[in-house]
Design a protein around this motif. Sequence first.
Motif, PDB file in Angstrom:
ATOM      1  N   SER A 132      -8.389  40.074   1.074  1.00 62.71           N
ATOM      2  CA  SER A 132      -7.787  40.408  -0.213  1.00 62.71           C
ATOM      3  C   SER A 132      -6.472  41.149  -0.037  1.00 62.71           C
ATOM      4  CB  SER A 132      -8.764  41.283  -1.008  1.00 62.71           C
ATOM      5  OG  SER A 132      -8.118  41.826  -2.137  1.00 62.71           O
ATOM      6  N   ASN A 133      -5.417  40.660  -0.711  1.00 64.99           N
ATOM      7  CA  ASN A 133      -4.143  41.384  -0.744  1.00 64.99           C
ATOM      8  C   ASN A 133      -4.294  42.668  -1.537  1.00 64.99           C
ATOM      9  OD1 ASN A 133      -2.377  39.587   0.563  1.00 64.99           O
ATOM     10  ND2 ASN A 133      -2.351  38.280  -1.251  1.00 64.99           N
ATOM     11  N   THR A 134      -5.059  42.608  -2.593  1.00 73.02           N
ATOM     12  CA  THR A 134      -5.169  43.737  -3.521  1.00 73.02           C
ATOM     13  C   THR A 134      -5.987  44.870  -2.932  1.00 73.02           C
ATOM     14  OG1 THR A 134      -5.117  42.104  -5.298  1.00 73.02           O
ATOM     15  CG2 THR A 134      -5.768  44.336  -5.909  1.00 73.02           C
ATOM     16  N   LYS A 135      -7.068  44.520  -2.223  1.00 70.05           N
ATOM     17  CA  LYS A 135      -7.957  45.547  -1.685  1.00 70.05           C
ATOM     18  C   LYS A 135      -8.428  45.130  -0.294  1.00 70.05           C
ATOM     19  CE  LYS A 135     -11.236  48.732  -3.590  1.00 70.05           C
ATOM     20  NZ  LYS A 135     -12.179  49.051  -4.678  1.00 70.05           N
ATOM     21  N   PRO A 136      -7.533  45.239   0.701  1.00 68.91           N
ATOM     22  CA  PRO A 136      -7.853  44.726   2.040  1.00 68.91           C
ATOM     23  C   PRO A 136      -9.052  45.426   2.676  1.00 68.91           C
ATOM     24  CG  PRO A 136      -5.565  45.536   1.914  1.00 68.91           C
ATOM     25  CD  PRO A 136      -6.203  45.846   0.599  1.00 68.91           C
ATOM     26  N   LEU A 179     -15.613  34.150 -11.602  1.00 69.54           N
ATOM     27  CA  LEU A 179     -14.687  34.282 -10.479  1.00 69.54           C
ATOM     28  C   LEU A 179     -13.652  35.335 -10.853  1.00 69.54           C
ATOM     29  CD1 LEU A 179     -14.081  30.497  -9.693  1.00 69.54           C
ATOM     30  CD2 LEU A 179     -15.332  32.123  -8.227  1.00 69.54           C
ATOM     31  N   ALA A 180     -13.702  36.503 -10.204  1.00 68.25           N
ATOM     32  CA  ALA A 180     -12.782  37.595 -10.517  1.00 68.25           C
ATOM     33  C   ALA A 180     -11.570  37.508  -9.589  1.00 68.25           C
ATOM     34  CB  ALA A 180     -13.484  38.938 -10.351  1.00 68.25           C
ATOM     35  N   VAL A 181     -10.390  37.385 -10.190  1.00 69.54           N
ATOM     36  CA  VAL A 181      -9.198  37.050  -9.406  1.00 69.54           C
ATOM     37  C   VAL A 181      -7.992  37.880  -9.831  1.00 69.54           C
ATOM     38  CG1 VAL A 181      -7.753  35.133  -8.603  1.00 69.54           C
ATOM     39  CG2 VAL A 181     -10.057  34.652  -9.437  1.00 69.54           C
ATOM     40  N   VAL A 182      -7.279  38.419  -8.847  1.00 72.09           N
ATOM     41  CA  VAL A 182      -5.989  39.069  -9.108  1.00 72.09           C
ATOM     42  C   VAL A 182      -4.875  38.157  -8.556  1.00 72.09           C
ATOM     43  CG1 VAL A 182      -4.553  41.117  -8.818  1.00 72.09           C
ATOM     44  CG2 VAL A 182      -7.048  41.372  -8.938  1.00 72.09           C
ATOM     45  N   HIS A 183      -4.637  38.231  -7.222  1.00 77.45           N
ATOM     46  CA  HIS A 183      -3.501  37.513  -6.623  1.00 77.45           C
ATOM     47  C   HIS A 183      -3.586  36.000  -6.779  1.00 77.45           C
ATOM     48  CE1 HIS A 183      -0.423  39.766  -4.337  1.00 77.45           C
ATOM     49  NE2 HIS A 183      -1.232  40.759  -4.664  1.00 77.45           N
ATOM     50  N   GLY A 184      -4.774  35.461  -6.650  1.00 78.87           N
ATOM     51  CA  GLY A 184      -4.940  34.012  -6.726  1.00 78.87           C
ATOM     52  C   GLY A 184      -4.581  33.455  -8.092  1.00 78.87           C
ATOM     53  N   LEU A 185      -4.461  34.340  -9.070  1.00 83.29           N
ATOM     54  CA  LEU A 185      -4.054  33.928 -10.413  1.00 83.29           C
ATOM     55  C   LEU A 185      -2.638  34.420 -10.721  1.00 83.29           C
ATOM     56  CD1 LEU A 185      -4.819  32.730 -13.226  1.00 83.29           C
ATOM     57  CD2 LEU A 185      -5.663  35.019 -13.820  1.00 83.29           C
ATOM     58  N   PHE A 186      -2.446  35.748 -10.592  1.00 89.45           N
ATOM     59  CA  PHE A 186      -1.191  36.352 -11.044  1.00 89.45           C
ATOM     60  C   PHE A 186      -0.085  36.364  -9.981  1.00 89.45           C
ATOM     61  CE2 PHE A 186      -4.139  38.537 -14.133  1.00 89.45           C
ATOM     62  CZ  PHE A 186      -3.623  37.914 -15.265  1.00 89.45           C
ATOM     63  N   GLY A 187      -0.421  36.002  -8.756  1.00 89.94           N
ATOM     64  CA  GLY A 187       0.604  35.954  -7.714  1.00 89.94           C
ATOM     65  C   GLY A 187       1.365  34.638  -7.774  1.00 89.94           C
ATOM     66  N   ALA A 188       1.660  34.187  -8.977  1.00 88.96           N
ATOM     67  CA  ALA A 188       2.320  32.892  -9.184  1.00 88.96           C
ATOM     68  C   ALA A 188       3.785  33.115  -9.514  1.00 88.96           C
ATOM     69  CB  ALA A 188       1.632  32.151 -10.324  1.00 88.96           C
ATOM     70  N   GLU A 189       4.563  32.054  -9.332  1.00 89.84           N
ATOM     71  CA  GLU A 189       6.018  32.153  -9.521  1.00 89.84           C
ATOM     72  C   GLU A 189       6.451  32.070 -10.974  1.00 89.84           C
ATOM     73  OE1 GLU A 189       8.485  32.736  -7.373  1.00 89.84           O
ATOM     74  OE2 GLU A 189       6.925  33.138  -5.869  1.00 89.84           O
ATOM     75  N   SER A 190       5.583  31.606 -11.860  1.00 85.65           N
ATOM     76  CA  SER A 190       5.995  31.399 -13.253  1.00 85.65           C
ATOM     77  C   SER A 190       4.784  31.493 -14.169  1.00 85.65           C
ATOM     78  CB  SER A 190       6.612  30.002 -13.422  1.00 85.65           C
ATOM     79  OG  SER A 190       5.618  29.022 -13.178  1.00 85.65           O
ATOM     80  N   THR A 191       5.055  31.694 -15.458  1.00 89.37           N
ATOM     81  CA  THR A 191       3.954  31.721 -16.428  1.00 89.37           C
ATOM     82  C   THR A 191       3.262  30.352 -16.478  1.00 89.37           C
ATOM     83  OG1 THR A 191       5.551  31.230 -18.173  1.00 89.37           O
ATOM     84  CG2 THR A 191       4.910  33.550 -17.898  1.00 89.37           C
ATOM     85  N   ALA A 192       4.033  29.301 -16.342  1.00 89.09           N
ATOM     86  CA  ALA A 192       3.434  27.955 -16.387  1.00 89.09           C
ATOM     87  C   ALA A 192       2.425  27.783 -15.248  1.00 89.09           C
ATOM     88  CB  ALA A 192       4.526  26.889 -16.299  1.00 89.09           C
ATOM     89  N   GLU A 193       2.770  28.333 -14.086  1.00 89.11           N
ATOM     90  CA  GLU A 193       1.865  28.220 -12.941  1.00 89.11           C
ATOM     91  C   GLU A 193       0.600  29.082 -13.155  1.00 89.11           C
ATOM     92  OE1 GLU A 193       1.392  26.305 -10.573  1.00 89.11           O
ATOM     93  OE2 GLU A 193       0.269  27.396  -9.038  1.00 89.11           O
ATOM     94  N   VAL A 194       0.750  30.239 -13.805  1.00 90.25           N
ATOM     95  CA  VAL A 194      -0.433  31.060 -14.113  1.00 90.25           C
ATOM     96  C   VAL A 194      -1.381  30.270 -15.018  1.00 90.25           C
ATOM     97  CG1 VAL A 194      -1.269  33.161 -15.258  1.00 90.25           C
ATOM     98  CG2 VAL A 194       0.777  33.269 -13.829  1.00 90.25           C
ATOM     99  N   THR A 195      -0.823  29.639 -16.044  1.00 89.17           N
ATOM    100  CA  THR A 195      -1.653  28.852 -16.969  1.00 89.17           C
ATOM    101  C   THR A 195      -2.337  27.691 -16.237  1.00 89.17           C
ATOM    102  OG1 THR A 195      -0.145  29.400 -18.779  1.00 89.17           O
ATOM    103  CG2 THR A 195      -1.630  27.549 -19.143  1.00 89.17           C
ATOM    104  N   ARG A 196      -1.579  27.033 -15.374  1.00 85.85           N
ATOM    105  CA  ARG A 196      -2.167  25.908 -14.621  1.00 85.85           C
ATOM    106  C   ARG A 196      -3.325  26.388 -13.754  1.00 85.85           C
ATOM    107  NH1 ARG A 196      -2.802  23.504  -9.962  1.00 85.85           N
ATOM    108  NH2 ARG A 196      -1.805  25.181  -8.767  1.00 85.85           N
ATOM    109  N   ARG A 197      -3.124  27.529 -13.087  1.00 87.57           N
ATOM    110  CA  ARG A 197      -4.185  28.054 -12.217  1.00 87.57           C
ATOM    111  C   ARG A 197      -5.424  28.433 -13.037  1.00 87.57           C
ATOM    112  NH1 ARG A 197      -1.197  31.915  -7.664  1.00 87.57           N
ATOM    113  NH2 ARG A 197       0.314  30.352  -6.971  1.00 87.57           N
ATOM    114  N   ALA A 198      -5.198  29.095 -14.184  1.00 90.10           N
ATOM    115  CA  ALA A 198      -6.346  29.489 -15.020  1.00 90.10           C
ATOM    116  C   ALA A 198      -7.151  28.250 -15.417  1.00 90.10           C
ATOM    117  CB  ALA A 198      -5.861  30.245 -16.253  1.00 90.10           C
ATOM    118  N   ARG A 199      -6.452  27.209 -15.839  1.00 89.57           N
ATOM    119  CA  ARG A 199      -7.154  25.969 -16.237  1.00 89.57           C
ATOM    120  C   ARG A 199      -7.923  25.401 -15.060  1.00 89.57           C
ATOM    121  NH1 ARG A 199      -2.324  24.168 -19.556  1.00 89.57           N
ATOM    122  NH2 ARG A 199      -2.913  24.957 -21.603  1.00 89.57           N
TER     123      ARG A 199
END
Length: 207
Positions: A132-136, A179-199
């Motif tokens: 985990s990047n957030t909590k190694p 599935l509890a996620v920080v970086h795997g969701l919000f570590g994205a380059e754009s809002t569009a990519e965040v939405t794509r990952r959530a879906r």
Amino acid sequence: MKLRGLYAITDSQLLAGKFLSYVEAALEGGVTLLQYRDKSSDEARRLREAEALRDLCERYKTQLIINDDAELAARLNVGVHLGQTDGPLMPVRALLGRQAIIGSTCHAQLELAEQAAKEGASYVAFGRFFNSNTKPGAPACSLELLDQARSKLHLPICAIGGITLDNAAPLVAHGVDLLAVVHGLFGAESTAEVTRRARAFNELFKS
Ligand SMILES: Cc1ncc(COP(=O)(O)OP(=O)(O)O)c(N)n1
Ligand SMILES: Cc1nc(C(=O)O)sc1CCOP(=O)(O)O
Ligand SMILES: [Mg+2]
């Protein structure tokens, strides 16, 4: 309400300067639970941000969970997530009421989850499953533990720690509900990519 799907967790550093736009992008893609996780002691900012998240969650019919802080959760009439050093669960259940969502961190220990279930937890969280990047430094947890947990526990199981779209499928196959996620969701380059990952995270629960 069925607790199953993506559990998005905010990170104040990662989301600096794009906090609400990235959260809204995630909600657009579908989020079952949204956790406000801010480890600072800036009470005024925490209240302001949590209120903004509560309003967004109401619009998207998503449940808001506050990390660590039962008083703030009570003030906003939302749920709370408690770790093993965040105080006992039962007084918080009494404070928030029977309907409130209360989550409990159980690391890699089934006994902690059984205890949390007895004390009235709404879900139990195991982790970390990956680096985990957030909590190694979080203790590691195995897929085998999930099998034992699934056969013994009758409440939703959450997995956390280094989860990405590339490694999440086995967790769902081993019975994880959230599935509890920080970086795997919000570590994205754009809002569009965040939405794509959530879906895409939500799609994992459909097969
Ligand atoms: C869903 C979920 N699972 C585990 C945690 C970790 O809680 P805790 O052990 O109290 O650590 P902090 O997050 O407070 O640093 C969590 N927040 N959410
Ligand atoms: C807050 C937290 N708790 C963990 C635990 O194992 O209890 S792992 C973790 C961090 C989750 O963030 P990421 O998805 O970026 O790894
Ligand atoms: Mg905590």
